[in-house]
Scaffold this motif. Sequence first.
Motif, PDB file in Angstrom:
ATOM      1  N   ASP A  59    -118.022  24.379 115.616  1.00  0.00           N
ATOM      2  CA  ASP A  59    -117.095  23.554 116.424  1.00  0.00           C
ATOM      3  C   ASP A  59    -116.479  22.342 115.933  1.00  0.00           C
ATOM      4  N   CYS A  60    -117.761  21.248 115.782  1.00  0.00           N
ATOM      5  CA  CYS A  60    -117.310  19.996 115.205  1.00  0.00           C
ATOM      6  C   CYS A  60    -116.953  20.235 113.747  1.00  0.00           C
ATOM      7  N   MET A  61    -117.284  21.003 112.963  1.00  0.00           N
ATOM      8  CA  MET A  61    -116.985  20.974 111.732  1.00  0.00           C
ATOM      9  C   MET A  61    -115.224  21.395 111.769  1.00  0.00           C
ATOM     10  N   THR A  62    -114.670  22.185 112.551  1.00  0.00           N
ATOM     11  CA  THR A  62    -113.611  23.010 112.640  1.00  0.00           C
ATOM     12  C   THR A  62    -112.715  22.277 113.691  1.00  0.00           C
ATOM     13  N   THR A  63    -112.998  21.221 114.153  1.00  0.00           N
ATOM     14  CA  THR A  63    -112.313  20.607 115.242  1.00  0.00           C
ATOM     15  C   THR A  63    -110.879  19.917 114.827  1.00  0.00           C
ATOM     16  N   ASP A  64    -110.080  19.954 115.624  1.00  0.00           N
ATOM     17  CA  ASP A  64    -108.840  19.251 115.270  1.00  0.00           C
ATOM     18  C   ASP A  64    -108.724  17.964 115.813  1.00  0.00           C
ATOM     19  N   ASP A  65    -109.428  17.735 116.541  1.00  0.00           N
ATOM     20  CA  ASP A  65    -109.762  16.525 117.347  1.00  0.00           C
ATOM     21  C   ASP A  65    -111.191  15.782 117.346  1.00  0.00           C
ATOM     22  N   PRO A  66    -111.529  15.238 116.200  1.00  0.00           N
ATOM     23  CA  PRO A  66    -113.017  14.648 116.148  1.00  0.00           C
ATOM     24  C   PRO A  66    -113.207  13.639 117.214  1.00  0.00           C
ATOM     25  N   GLN A  67    -112.349  12.991 117.845  1.00  0.00           N
ATOM     26  CA  GLN A  67    -112.585  11.930 118.471  1.00  0.00           C
ATOM     27  C   GLN A  67    -113.213  12.411 119.981  1.00  0.00           C
ATOM     28  N   LYS A  68    -112.664  13.667 120.362  1.00  0.00           N
ATOM     29  CA  LYS A  68    -113.217  14.235 121.636  1.00  0.00           C
ATOM     30  C   LYS A  68    -114.727  14.610 121.409  1.00  0.00           C
ATOM     31  N   LYS A  69    -115.005  15.043 120.172  1.00  0.00           N
ATOM     32  CA  LYS A  69    -116.416  15.223 119.878  1.00  0.00           C
ATOM     33  C   LYS A  69    -117.323  13.896 120.066  1.00  0.00           C
ATOM     34  N   VAL A  70    -116.730  12.800 119.305  1.00  0.00           N
ATOM     35  CA  VAL A  70    -117.357  11.650 119.514  1.00  0.00           C
ATOM     36  C   VAL A  70    -117.527  11.256 120.914  1.00  0.00           C
ATOM     37  N   ASP A  71    -116.611  11.338 121.856  1.00  0.00           N
ATOM     38  CA  ASP A  71    -116.423  10.987 123.329  1.00  0.00           C
ATOM     39  C   ASP A  71    -117.661  11.981 123.878  1.00  0.00           C
ATOM     40  N   ASN A  72    -117.385  13.152 123.694  1.00  0.00           N
ATOM     41  CA  ASN A  72    -118.568  13.933 124.081  1.00  0.00           C
ATOM     42  C   ASN A  72    -119.798  13.621 123.988  1.00  0.00           C
ATOM     43  N   ASN A  74    -120.937  10.680 123.385  1.00  0.00           N
ATOM     44  CA  ASN A  74    -121.482   9.514 123.897  1.00  0.00           C
ATOM     45  C   ASN A  74    -121.536   9.531 125.265  1.00  0.00           C
ATOM     46  N   MET A  75    -120.889  10.492 125.897  1.00  0.00           N
ATOM     47  CA  MET A  75    -121.093  10.753 127.426  1.00  0.00           C
ATOM     48  C   MET A  75    -122.574  11.209 127.639  1.00  0.00           C
ATOM     49  N   LEU A  76    -122.961  12.378 126.679  1.00  0.00           N
ATOM     50  CA  LEU A  76    -124.135  12.948 126.662  1.00  0.00           C
ATOM     51  C   LEU A  76    -125.163  12.009 126.593  1.00  0.00           C
ATOM     52  N   LYS A  77    -125.039  11.177 125.575  1.00  0.00           N
ATOM     53  CA  LYS A  77    -126.172  10.178 125.532  1.00  0.00           C
ATOM     54  C   LYS A  77    -126.176   9.202 126.555  1.00  0.00           C
ATOM     55  N   ARG A  78    -125.117   8.612 127.236  1.00  0.00           N
ATOM     56  CA  ARG A  78    -125.094   7.875 128.387  1.00  0.00           C
ATOM     57  C   ARG A  78    -125.915   8.512 129.558  1.00  0.00           C
ATOM     58  N   ASN A  79    -125.716   9.956 129.693  1.00  0.00           N
ATOM     59  CA  ASN A  79    -126.306  10.559 130.713  1.00  0.00           C
ATOM     60  C   ASN A  79    -127.792  10.649 130.383  1.00  0.00           C
ATOM     61  N   ARG A  80    -128.308  11.036 129.379  1.00  0.00           N
ATOM     62  CA  ARG A  80    -129.716  10.935 128.829  1.00  0.00           C
ATOM     63  C   ARG A  80    -130.554   9.692 128.983  1.00  0.00           C
ATOM     64  N   ILE A  81    -129.663   8.752 128.959  1.00  0.00           N
ATOM     65  CA  ILE A  81    -130.289   7.366 129.027  1.00  0.00           C
ATOM     66  C   ILE A  81    -130.396   7.078 130.538  1.00  0.00           C
ATOM     67  N   ARG A  82    -129.396   7.300 131.263  1.00  0.00           N
ATOM     68  CA  ARG A  82    -129.415   7.287 132.737  1.00  0.00           C
ATOM     69  C   ARG A  82    -130.526   8.093 133.368  1.00  0.00           C
ATOM     70  N   LEU A  83    -130.777   9.170 132.798  1.00  0.00           N
ATOM     71  CA  LEU A  83    -131.929  10.099 133.393  1.00  0.00           C
ATOM     72  C   LEU A  83    -133.411   9.592 132.809  1.00  0.00           C
ATOM     73  N   GLY A  84    -133.448   8.797 131.774  1.00  0.00           N
ATOM     74  CA  GLY A  84    -134.654   8.233 131.187  1.00  0.00           C
ATOM     75  C   GLY A  84    -135.180   9.523 130.139  1.00  0.00           C
ATOM     76  N   ILE A  85    -134.188  10.189 129.622  1.00  0.00           N
ATOM     77  CA  ILE A  85    -134.625  11.243 129.037  1.00  0.00           C
ATOM     78  C   ILE A  85    -134.769  10.621 127.437  1.00  0.00           C
TER      79      ILE A  85
END
Length: 185
Positions: A59-72, A74-85
């Motif tokens: 999905d990342c390799m074939t995406t037309d909008d890499p920025q959406k992948k980066v934003d997603n 970063n969101m996943l990373k923030r949530n895992r930091i918030r949860l202490g994972i």
Amino acid sequence: MAAATKLTDQERQALWAHHVRKRLSVKARRDELAAEEKELKADAKNDGISEQEMKDFIDCMTTDDPQKKVDNFNMLKRNRIRLGIITDDRKGDLLADRVTNEQMIYAAGVEAGLAGLDRVSKKYGAGSTEDKTWLSGWDEGQRIARENLQSAMEKRNAAKQKATHEEPPASFGSDPFATAPTTIN
């Protein structure tokens, strides 16, 4: 629809059947592809490859909008930091483990070469420094695949064969009830 109102009932049935056949043909191809994909997923799973990781990678390799992948990401990373994972590494030296743009382009080329994609860097102008870097990465990916895929497949196939065709225990004579000879001290 105006043209359809001038058709006889049998003409309408024939036209209906024509469209049904076309759709059934597409459905049959889709079902065939789904079956092939299911086999490929099972094969990859048997080789220890995570389906979720593979799906994300493609999905990342074939995406037309890499920025959406980066934003997603970063969101996943923030949530895992918030949860202490995971630990919050955002306050450290931001440049400590950064790669250069050239290294990122090269890595993308390597992955495209490994995947056997066309040797064309679609994001960069032909002959540009970035294009040459990507092509160099593509060549490296092809080299890795060429030099390592056969041995990986041979090892995988040997392991599969060993798992499915275990050697039977050695027999002693023709008597199926015989036991191994014992020594008497």
